[in-house]
Scaffold this active site. Structure first.
Site: not given
Ligand SMILES: *Cc1c(COP(=O)(O)O)cnc(C)c1O
Length: 360
Positions: A101, A171, A195
């Site tokens: 990511w 993030d 999530k």
């Protein structure tokens, strides 16, 4: 009705209480005669929902007044572009590469300016967090970027990098609201909610007000300008109404559970059950350097691909879903977000013990 123990990395398990409440309100939200899905985002009823969600989130995270909360769409991945477009005044930023990511964000940023790789743990398949105490950060960098919890590899920054005064962008998709955070340490904290908070389709951006600017990169789409969203209190266009309503319920659930400190203790207890087992198991091994282990995502392997596949299949039959590791790393991964109950992890460990005995 039967529910499984869902160890998915995302979209992931949500509190049953929240799902039940949403089900009850599905046909008629509090006497409106319609579902939240069907109502105008400009209505008074919806305005209360979004305002209350923001107030609860601010309370949970102790968000200071000089930070804006934006409820947006486009997932975390959209922010990979939005961050450089809004922040790259000097067209230069530093990236710490701790997994896929972070790497994707870094690659996206390169389209807009100079993205500098400050550190990386690619040399050991992202199984650790690099030392970030003295990186080659320069004053002309517009920000330093991290992915705080690495969903795929199961590592987490336990201390934030020393950014030498440069604003930190983080993030937090897979560790959002899993423990208390000091918001003042960040320029931007953002994450997709699927999530640990709610249904896919909502991304939350918490941004210090001075970073909300008009002088963004030319051709930044109106929708991607933080200023557009901030000036319109996340209602520039139709927000992800229903998803946000569920997030609001999860915020209330978190408050009822005792807030983020209580959540942290709950998560530490849960993760310890699994890590303690892994540390003494003769069959299963954790893949991450101990001091960098995530509380949320726990990857493990047997060292034998066939046995891994057998484990995943048998676990599924026993009611433990989504334990297969990310396609890029193989093995197994148990994501044990806020809403995963302790007994889910206890039962998983009991199942692993049995599997170990049977396959010794
Ligand atoms: C899942 C995930 C993303 C991607 O989220 P999307 O909402 O699918 O764009 C980005 N960063 C992290 C840390 C993630 O876990």
């Amino acid at each position: 009705m039967s529910r499984v123990y869902n160890f998915s990395a995302g979209p992931a398990v949500l509190p049953e209480e929240v799902l039940r409440e949403a089900a009850e309100e599905m046909m008629d939200y509090r006497g409106c005669g319609m579902s939240v899905m069907e109502m105008s985002h400009r209505s008074k009823v919806y305005d209360d929902i979004i305002k209350e969600a923001e107030a609860d989130l601010r309370e949970l995270m102790s968000i200071p007044d000089n930070y804006k909360v934006l409820f947006l769409q486009g997932g975390a991945s959209q922010q990979f572009a939005a961050v450089p477009m809004n922040l790259m005044k000097n067209k230069k930023a530093g990236y710490i590469i701790t997994g896929q990511w972070a790497k994707k964000a870094y690659q996206e940023a390169k389209m807009y300016g100079e993205a500098v790789e400050l550190a990386s743990s690619a040399d050991e398949t992202f199984s650790y967090i690099p030392d970030c105490s003295d990186l080659a950060i320069t004053d002309d960098m517009d920000y330093v970027y991290i992915c705080e919890n690495n969903t795929i590899y199961g590592t987490k920054f336990k201390t934030l990098p020393n950014t030498k005064g440069v604003d930190l962008v983080s993030d937090v998709s897979s560790c959002f609201l899993s423990e208390p955070v000091d918001v003042t340490k960040y320029g931007i904290i953002y994450g997709g909610v699927q999530k640990n908070i709610g249904p896919a389709g909502v991304v939350i951006v918490i941004i210090r007000e001075d970073l909300i600017r008009d002088d963004v990169l030319p051709q930044t789409p109106t929708m991607l300008k933080y200023k557009t969203q901030a000036d319109n209190d996340s209602l520039y266009n139709t927000p992800p109404c229903y998803g946000l309503y569920i997030c609001g319920k999860v915020f209330k659930w978190l408050k009822k559970m005792g807030g983020l400190q209580a959540m942290k203790e709950h998560n530490e207890k849960k993760a310890a059950i699994l890590y303690d087992f892994l540390d003494q198991s003769k069959l299963f091994k954790g893949t991450v350097r101990k001091e960098d282990r995530s509380l949320m995502n726990v990857p493990f392997v047997t060292g034998n691909d066939e046995l891994d596949a057998k484990f995943v299949a048998e676990a599924k039959k026993a009611g433990f879903e989504n334990l297969k590791g990310h396609r890029s790393v193989g093995g197994m991964r148990a994501s044990i977000y806020n809403a995963m109950p302790i007994e889910g992890v206890e039962k998983l460990v009991a199942f692993m013990k049995k599997f170990e005995e049977e396959n010794a």
